[in-house]
Every structure is written in structure tokens, then in C-alpha cells.
Design a protein around this motif. Sequence first.
Motif, short mmCIF file in Angstrom:
data_model
loop_
_atom_site.label_atom_id
_atom_site.label_comp_id
_atom_site.label_asym_id
_atom_site.label_seq_id
_atom_site.Cartn_x
_atom_site.Cartn_y
_atom_site.Cartn_z
N ASN A 143 83.80 36.27 19.46
CA ASN A 143 85.20 36.67 19.57
C ASN A 143 86.01 35.78 20.51
OD1 ASN A 143 87.21 38.27 18.50
ND2 ASN A 143 87.00 39.85 20.06
N THR A 144 85.67 34.50 20.58
CA THR A 144 86.44 33.54 21.36
C THR A 144 86.84 32.38 20.46
OG1 THR A 144 84.52 32.24 22.08
CG2 THR A 144 85.20 34.09 23.50
N TYR A 145 87.86 31.67 20.91
CA TYR A 145 88.37 30.51 20.19
C TYR A 145 88.67 29.43 21.21
CZ TYR A 145 88.70 33.86 16.47
OH TYR A 145 88.37 34.80 15.54
N ALA A 197 91.06 24.71 26.34
CA ALA A 197 91.29 26.11 26.72
C ALA A 197 90.47 27.04 25.84
CB ALA A 197 92.77 26.45 26.58
N VAL A 198 89.92 28.08 26.43
CA VAL A 198 89.17 29.10 25.70
C VAL A 198 90.04 30.35 25.62
CG1 VAL A 198 87.11 30.54 25.70
CG2 VAL A 198 86.96 28.16 26.43
N PHE A 199 90.15 30.91 24.41
CA PHE A 199 90.95 32.09 24.16
C PHE A 199 90.03 33.28 23.87
CE2 PHE A 199 93.85 28.73 23.55
CZ PHE A 199 95.14 29.22 23.58
N SER A 200 90.39 34.43 24.42
CA SER A 200 89.69 35.68 24.10
C SER A 200 90.75 36.76 24.00
CB SER A 200 88.65 36.01 25.18
OG SER A 200 89.26 36.13 26.44
N PRO A 201 90.49 37.84 23.25
CA PRO A 201 91.48 38.90 23.10
C PRO A 201 91.87 39.48 24.47
CG PRO A 201 89.68 39.20 21.55
CD PRO A 201 89.26 38.12 22.50
N ALA A 202 93.18 39.68 24.66
CA ALA A 202 93.65 40.32 25.89
C ALA A 202 93.38 41.81 25.78
CB ALA A 202 95.14 40.06 26.08
N SER A 203 93.01 42.41 26.89
CA SER A 203 92.71 43.84 26.84
C SER A 203 93.92 44.69 27.11
CB SER A 203 91.61 44.19 27.83
OG SER A 203 91.87 43.65 29.09
N PRO A 224 84.03 23.17 18.39
CA PRO A 224 83.17 23.56 17.28
C PRO A 224 83.92 23.44 15.94
CG PRO A 224 83.24 25.24 19.00
CD PRO A 224 84.31 24.25 19.29
N SER A 225 83.42 24.08 14.90
CA SER A 225 84.01 23.96 13.57
C SER A 225 85.48 24.36 13.55
CB SER A 225 83.23 24.83 12.58
OG SER A 225 83.33 26.19 12.96
N VAL A 226 86.30 23.53 12.92
CA VAL A 226 87.73 23.77 12.86
C VAL A 226 88.07 24.83 11.82
CG1 VAL A 226 88.36 21.49 13.70
CG2 VAL A 226 88.11 21.87 11.26
N MET A 227 89.28 25.36 11.93
CA MET A 227 89.74 26.43 11.04
C MET A 227 90.96 25.92 10.25
SD MET A 227 89.49 29.41 13.96
CE MET A 227 90.17 30.72 12.96
N THR A 228 91.25 26.55 9.12
CA THR A 228 92.45 26.21 8.36
C THR A 228 93.68 26.76 9.08
OG1 THR A 228 92.50 28.23 7.04
CG2 THR A 228 91.14 26.40 6.19
#
Length: 125
Positions: free
Chosen positions: A112-114, A119-125, A26-30
Amino acid sequence: MALLALALAGCAGFPGMGKPSATDVPSVMTAAEIRTTLAGRSWRFQGPNNTGTTLYAEDGSSLVEVDGKGKTKGKWMTKDGQLCESFDPSPPWLPGGVPMSCYPFARGTAPNTYQAGKAVFSPAS
């Protein structure tokens, strides 16, 4: 990592970061947005071949644990639209380490994912 995240996922990167197609990201980030998102936090990653957790330290170092395989240390940095990572050797599962590689990084499709490569990243609990 994290990730990580990037060579164990089919030897195309770590963690699960094969080269994506144009429709995968999806849309890229700086670079600053990516750094602010990752720095000082632990992230769960899920790639095509591996899952685990990466802690992205503020100083550009990382600590990665790949589920069922082990731990390694690494380095990370950002470029506009990309997360770049390298990983230290960790025999027997990562005997040669992984040189610095960069992957497109963007907000994920779920809240809240990247996404970094595949690979998909989500906050670790």
C-alpha cells in the motif's frame, strides 16, 4: 505533494522528488492507474528533505501541507509512468512556487505504498 509532492526536497522537485536512478523505481503504472490511485484521496509523503500530506482532488488541483513549513495549493496530472505536479507560491518557504515537473510513479516496495521520484507515498490516516 504529497504529495508535493516536489521542490522543497533539495530544490529538485517537490516533495522529496529528486531525480531517481533506474534502480530506485519499481514497476511503473499507466496514467489511468496513477489517477485512480491518487484522485480524491490524501497521501502522506516522505522525501529526503520533507514530509507532509497532499490531497489530490479529482479536478486536478491539490492541497499540500509540508510538515513544519506550511500549506500551498497546486495542480497535478498523470502521464504513463509519471506524476506531474506544480505548486503555487507560498512565502516565505516557497516564494517562487514550483513549475510543472514530472517524476516516475510506481508501486512501492512496501504494501500500500507508492513511489514518485525519491518520495514514498502512503495513505493518510
